[in-house]
Design an enzyme around this catalytic site. Structure first.
Site, PDB file in Angstrom:
ATOM      1  N   LYS A 173       1.668   5.916   7.218  1.00 62.73           N
ATOM      2  CA  LYS A 173       1.627   6.156   8.656  1.00 62.73           C
ATOM      3  C   LYS A 173       2.711   7.137   9.071  1.00 62.73           C
ATOM      4  O   LYS A 173       3.842   7.078   8.591  1.00 62.73           O
ATOM      5  CB  LYS A 173       1.829   4.834   9.424  1.00 62.73           C
ATOM      6  CG  LYS A 173       0.585   3.971   9.501  1.00 62.73           C
ATOM      7  CD  LYS A 173       0.825   2.791  10.420  1.00 62.73           C
ATOM      8  CE  LYS A 173      -0.459   1.984  10.622  1.00 62.73           C
ATOM      9  NZ  LYS A 173      -0.229   0.843  11.546  1.00 62.73           N
ATOM     10  N   ARG A 189      -4.537  -6.452   1.220  1.00 61.62           N
ATOM     11  CA  ARG A 189      -3.130  -6.060   1.456  1.00 61.62           C
ATOM     12  C   ARG A 189      -2.294  -7.302   1.777  1.00 61.62           C
ATOM     13  O   ARG A 189      -1.182  -7.465   1.273  1.00 61.62           O
ATOM     14  CB  ARG A 189      -3.087  -5.047   2.588  1.00 61.62           C
ATOM     15  CG  ARG A 189      -1.702  -4.532   2.972  1.00 61.62           C
ATOM     16  CD  ARG A 189      -1.888  -3.338   3.908  1.00 61.62           C
ATOM     17  NE  ARG A 189      -0.756  -3.086   4.779  1.00 61.62           N
ATOM     18  CZ  ARG A 189       0.292  -2.315   4.464  1.00 61.62           C
ATOM     19  NH1 ARG A 189       0.346  -1.754   3.273  1.00 61.62           N
ATOM     20  NH2 ARG A 189       1.272  -2.101   5.325  1.00 61.62           N
ATOM     21  N   HIS A 219      -7.761  -5.020   4.379  1.00 57.77           N
ATOM     22  CA  HIS A 219      -6.500  -5.533   4.914  1.00 57.77           C
ATOM     23  C   HIS A 219      -6.216  -6.940   4.398  1.00 57.77           C
ATOM     24  O   HIS A 219      -5.051  -7.317   4.223  1.00 57.77           O
ATOM     25  CB  HIS A 219      -6.535  -5.518   6.440  1.00 57.77           C
ATOM     26  CG  HIS A 219      -5.204  -5.171   7.043  1.00 57.77           C
ATOM     27  ND1 HIS A 219      -4.559  -3.955   6.809  1.00 57.77           N
ATOM     28  CD2 HIS A 219      -4.373  -5.877   7.837  1.00 57.77           C
ATOM     29  CE1 HIS A 219      -3.407  -3.946   7.446  1.00 57.77           C
ATOM     30  NE2 HIS A 219      -3.269  -5.096   8.078  1.00 57.77           N
ATOM     31  N   ARG A 256      -2.686   0.527   2.425  1.00 58.34           N
ATOM     32  CA  ARG A 256      -3.641   0.501   3.521  1.00 58.34           C
ATOM     33  C   ARG A 256      -4.908   1.209   3.035  1.00 58.34           C
ATOM     34  O   ARG A 256      -4.848   2.076   2.167  1.00 58.34           O
ATOM     35  CB  ARG A 256      -3.092   1.216   4.750  1.00 58.34           C
ATOM     36  CG  ARG A 256      -1.793   0.627   5.298  1.00 58.34           C
ATOM     37  CD  ARG A 256      -1.282   1.464   6.467  1.00 58.34           C
ATOM     38  NE  ARG A 256      -0.051   0.908   7.042  1.00 58.34           N
ATOM     39  CZ  ARG A 256       1.175   1.248   6.680  1.00 58.34           C
ATOM     40  NH1 ARG A 256       1.335   2.179   5.736  1.00 58.34           N
ATOM     41  NH2 ARG A 256       2.235   0.695   7.249  1.00 58.34           N
ATOM     42  N   HIS A 283       6.392  -0.642   5.953  1.00 58.93           N
ATOM     43  CA  HIS A 283       6.669  -1.032   7.335  1.00 58.93           C
ATOM     44  C   HIS A 283       7.951  -0.365   7.808  1.00 58.93           C
ATOM     45  O   HIS A 283       8.982  -0.444   7.141  1.00 58.93           O
ATOM     46  CB  HIS A 283       6.839  -2.555   7.449  1.00 58.93           C
ATOM     47  CG  HIS A 283       5.565  -3.306   7.285  1.00 58.93           C
ATOM     48  ND1 HIS A 283       5.515  -4.650   6.945  1.00 58.93           N
ATOM     49  CD2 HIS A 283       4.261  -2.914   7.416  1.00 58.93           C
ATOM     50  CE1 HIS A 283       4.255  -5.045   6.877  1.00 58.93           C
ATOM     51  NE2 HIS A 283       3.481  -4.006   7.158  1.00 58.93           N
ATOM     52  N   TYR A 311       4.946 -12.618   7.157  1.00 56.33           N
ATOM     53  CA  TYR A 311       4.720 -13.290   5.881  1.00 56.33           C
ATOM     54  C   TYR A 311       5.749 -14.386   5.595  1.00 56.33           C
ATOM     55  O   TYR A 311       5.746 -14.967   4.517  1.00 56.33           O
ATOM     56  CB  TYR A 311       4.752 -12.274   4.738  1.00 56.33           C
ATOM     57  CG  TYR A 311       3.657 -11.243   4.854  1.00 56.33           C
ATOM     58  CD1 TYR A 311       2.334 -11.581   4.597  1.00 56.33           C
ATOM     59  CD2 TYR A 311       3.939  -9.946   5.255  1.00 56.33           C
ATOM     60  CE1 TYR A 311       1.318 -10.650   4.723  1.00 56.33           C
ATOM     61  CE2 TYR A 311       2.921  -8.996   5.384  1.00 56.33           C
ATOM     62  CZ  TYR A 311       1.626  -9.365   5.117  1.00 56.33           C
ATOM     63  OH  TYR A 311       0.613  -8.437   5.254  1.00 56.33           O
TER      64      TYR A 311
END
Length: 304
Positions: A177, A248, A245, A153, A271, A280
């Protein structure tokens, strides 16, 4: 605890779940907005009914807010009222039975492998360029090599400390995150670019791989966006199609198209939930269709 419990709720999210600062700010805005709407009816945030919350969410849709924004606000409300229940502030969760808006299945934008090659090739300063432009293009090359090799990110990239790149390993430790750490691969090209940038920036004595104008701080997102815009133009790409992004997404899409599995991609992208990575699966579907066209005995494209 404050009268409405919002401060305590946000403190809990930060302490127990490691919620990111941007998430906390968004949730506070959401709850402030609901509190303002309820006050018009003479109601309070902690005592809102399911009917009042439903009317509020309907108003968001009528105001033209996206389904994704509505879904995020509903998620915030569910968590907030569940917190009040657990704290003994009310007996029920009025948001628990509200229906989330249906989200459209939007596929992430990504670049072709040729576009990525063109972008990286454009990160070269002119022969007569001054020191500022030479460094700027080196920053661009280092950042793009790392983004495309590791799928970071933009917040993870710009906050990278020099110390993370000073080890000789082919892996990079990233704090993502919620403060979650993960290991991601670092290509030799990304490694070489980072080494060159660190040598050039040694006089700045910054702790960051990508220092800002003030070396004590990391480069801002806006500063990086300007560099990316200029490199896109040099590469003959539309800057409006390009963002960190998108890179990414390109990393993820190209990995899957070359045979990586979804679980491995989940780990690399950081994730928390596999459902996030499943956006995806369009790549896997295309790969299966291609395999059927070329290898199924009844396909007209199958070898004789």
């Amino acid at each position: 605890m404050s009268a409405d419990g919002v401060d305590a709720f946000l403190e809990m999210l930060a302490a127990e779940r490691g919620a990111a600062l941007n998430t906390l700010k968004a949730y506070r805005r959401d709850l402030d907005d609901l509190g303002t709407a309820l006050a018009v009816e003479g109601a309070s945030l902690p005592q809102a009914s399911a009917r009042q919350l439903g009317a509020y969410l309907s108003g968001l849709a009528q105001a033209g807010l996206s389904a994704r924004t509505q879904a995020r606000r509903l998620s915030c409300l569910r968590q907030y009222y569940l917190f009040l229940v657990r704290e003994g502030r009310r007996p029920d969760n009025p948001a628990s039975m509200l229906e989330a808006p249906r989200l459209g299945a939007t596929l992430p934008r990504f670049l072709s492998e040729g576009d990525v090659d063109a972008l990286l090739a454009a990160c070269v300063a002119r022969a007569d360029a001054g020191a500022h432009e030479v460094r700027r293009m080196l920053v661009a090359r280092t950042a793009l090599e790392i983004l495309y090799a590791s799928g970071l990110r933009i917040s993870e990239l710009l906050s990278l400390p020099r110390a993370a790149l000073e080890r000789t390993t082919g892996m990079l430790l990233v704090r993502g995150k919620g403060g979650r750490e993960r290991m991601v691969p670092l290509s030799s090209r990304a490694r070489d670019a980072a080494d060159e940038l660190m040598r050039m920036d040694r006089p700045l004595r910054s702790m960051f791989l990508f220092p800002g104008r003030n070396p004590l701080r990391a480069m801002t997102r806006q500063g990086f966006d300007r560099i990316l815009h200029d490199v896109a133009l040099k590469a003959g790409l539309d800057p409006q199609r390009l963002s960190p992004h998108v890179l990414r997404h390109s990393f993820a899409t190209h990995l899957l198209s070359h045979g990586a599995d979804l679980r491995a991609l989940q780990v690399l992208l950081g994730h928390a939930d596999i459902t996030t990575t499943q956006i995806y699966t369009h790549v896997l579907t295309e790969r299966l269709q291609e395999a059927l066209r070329h290898h199924h005995p009844l396909s007209e494209h199958a070898p004789a």
